[in-house]
Scaffold this motif. Structure first.
Motif, PDB file in Angstrom:
ATOM      1  N   PRO A  54      -3.552   8.244 -13.401  1.00 36.94           N
ATOM      2  CA  PRO A  54      -3.673   7.103 -14.318  1.00 36.94           C
ATOM      3  C   PRO A  54      -4.072   5.823 -13.604  1.00 36.94           C
ATOM      4  CG  PRO A  54      -1.374   7.560 -13.860  1.00 36.94           C
ATOM      5  CD  PRO A  54      -2.149   8.691 -13.258  1.00 36.94           C
ATOM      6  N   ARG A  55      -4.424   4.820 -14.370  1.00 31.21           N
ATOM      7  CA  ARG A  55      -4.922   3.552 -13.861  1.00 31.21           C
ATOM      8  C   ARG A  55      -3.941   2.915 -12.869  1.00 31.21           C
ATOM      9  NH1 ARG A  55      -4.088  -1.839 -15.213  1.00 31.21           N
ATOM     10  NH2 ARG A  55      -5.911  -3.220 -15.097  1.00 31.21           N
ATOM     11  N   ASN A  56      -4.501   2.419 -11.787  1.00 28.68           N
ATOM     12  CA  ASN A  56      -3.710   1.678 -10.807  1.00 28.68           C
ATOM     13  C   ASN A  56      -3.554   0.237 -11.281  1.00 28.68           C
ATOM     14  OD1 ASN A  56      -2.483   1.461  -8.092  1.00 28.68           O
ATOM     15  ND2 ASN A  56      -4.180   0.056  -7.704  1.00 28.68           N
ATOM     16  N   ARG A  57      -2.326  -0.276 -11.255  1.00 24.01           N
ATOM     17  CA  ARG A  57      -2.092  -1.647 -11.725  1.00 24.01           C
ATOM     18  C   ARG A  57      -2.656  -2.654 -10.732  1.00 24.01           C
ATOM     19  NH1 ARG A  57       3.837  -2.736 -13.896  1.00 24.01           N
ATOM     20  NH2 ARG A  57       2.724  -4.610 -14.559  1.00 24.01           N
ATOM     21  N   ARG A  58      -3.305  -3.678 -11.232  1.00 22.60           N
ATOM     22  CA  ARG A  58      -3.888  -4.719 -10.401  1.00 22.60           C
ATOM     23  C   ARG A  58      -2.794  -5.647  -9.868  1.00 22.60           C
ATOM     24  NH1 ARG A  58      -9.221  -6.249 -10.598  1.00 22.60           N
ATOM     25  NH2 ARG A  58      -9.479  -5.266 -12.649  1.00 22.60           N
ATOM     26  N   ASP A  59      -2.939  -6.035  -8.575  1.00 23.57           N
ATOM     27  CA  ASP A  59      -1.995  -7.009  -8.011  1.00 23.57           C
ATOM     28  C   ASP A  59      -2.157  -8.340  -8.723  1.00 23.57           C
ATOM     29  OD1 ASP A  59      -0.968  -5.242  -6.149  1.00 23.57           O
ATOM     30  OD2 ASP A  59      -2.450  -5.772  -4.622  1.00 23.57           O
ATOM     31  N   ARG A  60      -1.061  -8.959  -9.100  1.00 20.00           N
ATOM     32  CA  ARG A  60      -1.097 -10.241  -9.808  1.00 20.00           C
ATOM     33  C   ARG A  60      -0.230 -11.264  -9.076  1.00 20.00           C
ATOM     34  NH1 ARG A  60      -5.353 -10.273 -13.361  1.00 20.00           N
ATOM     35  NH2 ARG A  60      -5.270  -8.486 -14.787  1.00 20.00           N
ATOM     36  N   GLY A  61      -0.627 -12.526  -9.187  1.00 22.26           N
ATOM     37  CA  GLY A  61       0.197 -13.613  -8.669  1.00 22.26           C
ATOM     38  C   GLY A  61       0.413 -13.576  -7.176  1.00 22.26           C
ATOM     39  N   GLY A  62      -0.548 -12.986  -6.439  1.00 21.49           N
ATOM     40  CA  GLY A  62      -0.425 -12.948  -4.987  1.00 21.49           C
ATOM     41  C   GLY A  62       0.565 -11.923  -4.466  1.00 21.49           C
ATOM     42  N   LYS A  63       1.167 -11.140  -5.359  1.00 22.90           N
ATOM     43  CA  LYS A  63       2.130 -10.131  -4.933  1.00 22.90           C
ATOM     44  C   LYS A  63       1.391  -8.904  -4.407  1.00 22.90           C
ATOM     45  CE  LYS A  63       5.763 -11.484  -8.202  1.00 22.90           C
ATOM     46  NZ  LYS A  63       6.619 -11.038  -9.328  1.00 22.90           N
ATOM     47  N   VAL A  64       1.754  -8.475  -3.193  1.00 22.94           N
ATOM     48  CA  VAL A  64       1.146  -7.305  -2.571  1.00 22.94           C
ATOM     49  C   VAL A  64       2.257  -6.329  -2.226  1.00 22.94           C
ATOM     50  CG1 VAL A  64      -0.241  -6.477  -0.646  1.00 22.94           C
ATOM     51  CG2 VAL A  64      -0.723  -8.721  -1.638  1.00 22.94           C
ATOM     52  N   ASP A  65       2.107  -5.068  -2.626  1.00 28.40           N
ATOM     53  CA  ASP A  65       3.177  -4.109  -2.368  1.00 28.40           C
ATOM     54  C   ASP A  65       3.202  -3.707  -0.889  1.00 28.40           C
ATOM     55  OD1 ASP A  65       1.313  -2.007  -1.907  1.00 28.40           O
ATOM     56  OD2 ASP A  65       1.299  -1.480  -4.020  1.00 28.40           O
ATOM     57  N   GLY A  66       4.272  -3.026  -0.500  1.00 30.03           N
ATOM     58  CA  GLY A  66       4.476  -2.683   0.901  1.00 30.03           C
ATOM     59  C   GLY A  66       3.402  -1.790   1.467  1.00 30.03           C
ATOM     60  N   ARG A  67       2.943  -0.824   0.673  1.00 29.12           N
ATOM     61  CA  ARG A  67       1.895   0.083   1.155  1.00 29.12           C
ATOM     62  C   ARG A  67       0.619  -0.686   1.450  1.00 29.12           C
ATOM     63  NH1 ARG A  67      -2.488   2.539  -1.140  1.00 29.12           N
ATOM     64  NH2 ARG A  67      -3.144   4.541  -0.209  1.00 29.12           N
ATOM     65  N   THR A  68       0.239  -1.583   0.535  1.00 25.46           N
ATOM     66  CA  THR A  68      -0.981  -2.366   0.727  1.00 25.46           C
ATOM     67  C   THR A  68      -0.880  -3.228   1.976  1.00 25.46           C
ATOM     68  OG1 THR A  68      -1.472  -2.405  -1.640  1.00 25.46           O
ATOM     69  CG2 THR A  68      -2.435  -4.157  -0.291  1.00 25.46           C
ATOM     70  N   THR A  69       0.259  -3.884   2.172  1.00 22.44           N
ATOM     71  CA  THR A  69       0.463  -4.718   3.356  1.00 22.44           C
ATOM     72  C   THR A  69       0.335  -3.901   4.629  1.00 22.44           C
ATOM     73  OG1 THR A  69       1.926  -6.216   2.147  1.00 22.44           O
ATOM     74  CG2 THR A  69       2.100  -6.220   4.545  1.00 22.44           C
ATOM     75  N   GLU A  70       0.940  -2.725   4.641  1.00 26.30           N
ATOM     76  CA  GLU A  70       0.898  -1.870   5.828  1.00 26.30           C
ATOM     77  C   GLU A  70      -0.527  -1.440   6.154  1.00 26.30           C
ATOM     78  OE1 GLU A  70       0.611   1.967   7.751  1.00 26.30           O
ATOM     79  OE2 GLU A  70       0.884   2.006   5.581  1.00 26.30           O
ATOM     80  N   ILE A  71      -1.304  -1.092   5.120  1.00 23.39           N
ATOM     81  CA  ILE A  71      -2.681  -0.649   5.352  1.00 23.39           C
ATOM     82  C   ILE A  71      -3.552  -1.815   5.818  1.00 23.39           C
ATOM     83  CG2 ILE A  71      -4.757   0.266   4.233  1.00 23.39           C
ATOM     84  CD1 ILE A  71      -2.911   1.997   2.510  1.00 23.39           C
ATOM     85  N   GLN A  72      -3.372  -2.986   5.216  1.00 27.67           N
ATOM     86  CA  GLN A  72      -4.132  -4.158   5.653  1.00 27.67           C
ATOM     87  C   GLN A  72      -3.899  -4.434   7.129  1.00 27.67           C
ATOM     88  OE1 GLN A  72      -4.348  -6.753   1.498  1.00 27.67           O
ATOM     89  NE2 GLN A  72      -2.879  -7.347   3.057  1.00 27.67           N
ATOM     90  N   ARG A  73      -2.645  -4.371   7.535  1.00 30.35           N
ATOM     91  CA  ARG A  73      -2.325  -4.642   8.937  1.00 30.35           C
ATOM     92  C   ARG A  73      -2.929  -3.578   9.846  1.00 30.35           C
ATOM     93  NH1 ARG A  73       4.050  -6.408   8.123  1.00 30.35           N
ATOM     94  NH2 ARG A  73       3.615  -8.534   7.383  1.00 30.35           N
ATOM     95  N   LEU A  74      -2.913  -2.329   9.412  1.00 32.24           N
ATOM     96  CA  LEU A  74      -3.503  -1.248  10.199  1.00 32.24           C
ATOM     97  C   LEU A  74      -4.999  -1.467  10.400  1.00 32.24           C
ATOM     98  CD1 LEU A  74      -3.504   1.567  11.534  1.00 32.24           C
ATOM     99  CD2 LEU A  74      -3.747   2.545   9.223  1.00 32.24           C
ATOM    100  N   ILE A  75      -5.704  -1.826   9.338  1.00 29.79           N
ATOM    101  CA  ILE A  75      -7.144  -2.063   9.458  1.00 29.79           C
ATOM    102  C   ILE A  75      -7.416  -3.215  10.413  1.00 29.79           C
ATOM    103  CG2 ILE A  75      -9.277  -2.641   8.230  1.00 29.79           C
ATOM    104  CD1 ILE A  75      -7.902  -1.477   5.671  1.00 29.79           C
ATOM    105  N   GLY A  76      -6.687  -4.313  10.242  1.00 33.67           N
ATOM    106  CA  GLY A  76      -6.869  -5.463  11.116  1.00 33.67           C
ATOM    107  C   GLY A  76      -6.589  -5.127  12.573  1.00 33.67           C
TER     108      GLY A  76
END
Length: 224
Positions: A54-76
């Motif tokens: 099913p559809r993935n919910r869009r991040d709103r209000g600058g809130k980023v979940d833990g998985r997204t934060t972890e992946i962003q840091r890994l890429i960087g």
């Protein structure tokens, strides 16, 4: 370049996983780095609402979940591992990795594509670097997933294989074969040294192929 508005970009597809990676360049660096004569490379990652069912919910209000934060840091981290930040001068490169369709391996595809977008962006600004002869990257970097499924080591797992895997691992390597990061987990299982060695051999072979694909995609811009 896949999009003309960014300094560097690529659409990477691995099986049914597709990720748009776009690099933007800003003059200046975060406040904590200002005045040190160094640049910075960072990344943002998101899965677009239509990338999953099913559809993935869009991040709103600058809130980023833990998985997204972890992946962003890994890429960087993966991009900075091969970078000479002083050679960039005081400028910020941000690579946005937006997953258009997800079928496993989105973080590894993002790293592999992000490197292409980064090289593309550096080519765009190279004449403006403090020393155009000093290239800001020392090697390439790419990533791939491996795992043990029904007792067999397997490379580049899609979603169904990933769910079935007894062992799941993401491996980030430079083009020269040096490890940047290994993320390995036994999913309700354990694994032996022989299993680990087999998975790392598979990953090395996969990343060698990915490095060749990166080289072909960049053509004359390939710096190594």
């Amino acid at each position: 370049r896949y999009t003309r508005s960014s300094a560097g970009s690529v659409l990477i597809q691995a099986g049914r996983t597709r990720v748009l990676c776009a690099a933007s360049v800003d003059e200046g660096v975060p406040g904590w780095l200002a005045g040190q004569g160094k640049g910075w490379i960072t990344a943002e990652y998101s899965m677009l609402p239509g990338s999953t069912s099913p559809r993935n919910r869009r991040d709103r209000g600058g809130k980023v979940d833990g998985r997204t934060t972890e992946i962003q840091r890994l890429i960087g981290r993966s991009l900075r591992a091969v970078a000479d930040l002083e050679a960039l001068g005081e400028r910020l490169i941000t690579v946005d990795c937006d997953v258009l369709e997800a079928d496993g391996g989105t973080r590894t595809a993002s790293i592999t594509g992000a490197f292409i977008a980064l090289v593309d962006a550096i080519h765009t600004i190279r004449k403006d670097l403090p020393d155009p002869q000093r290239y800001p990257l020392g090697d390439s970097v790419a990533a791939v997933s491996v795992g043990v499924v029904k007792g067999r080591p397997m490379l580049d797992l899609d979603y169904e294989l990933d769910v079935a895997a007894a062992v799941d691992m993401n491996v980030v390597l430079t083009g020269g074969g040096r490890f940047v990061e290994i993320q390995g987990t036994g999913e309700e299982a354990t694994f032996s040294q022989d299993d680990l060695d087999a998975l790392l051999r598979l990953a090395r072979g996969g990343i060698k192929k990915l490095t060749g694909i990166q080289r072909d995609a960049l053509g004359k811009v390939w710096p190594f």
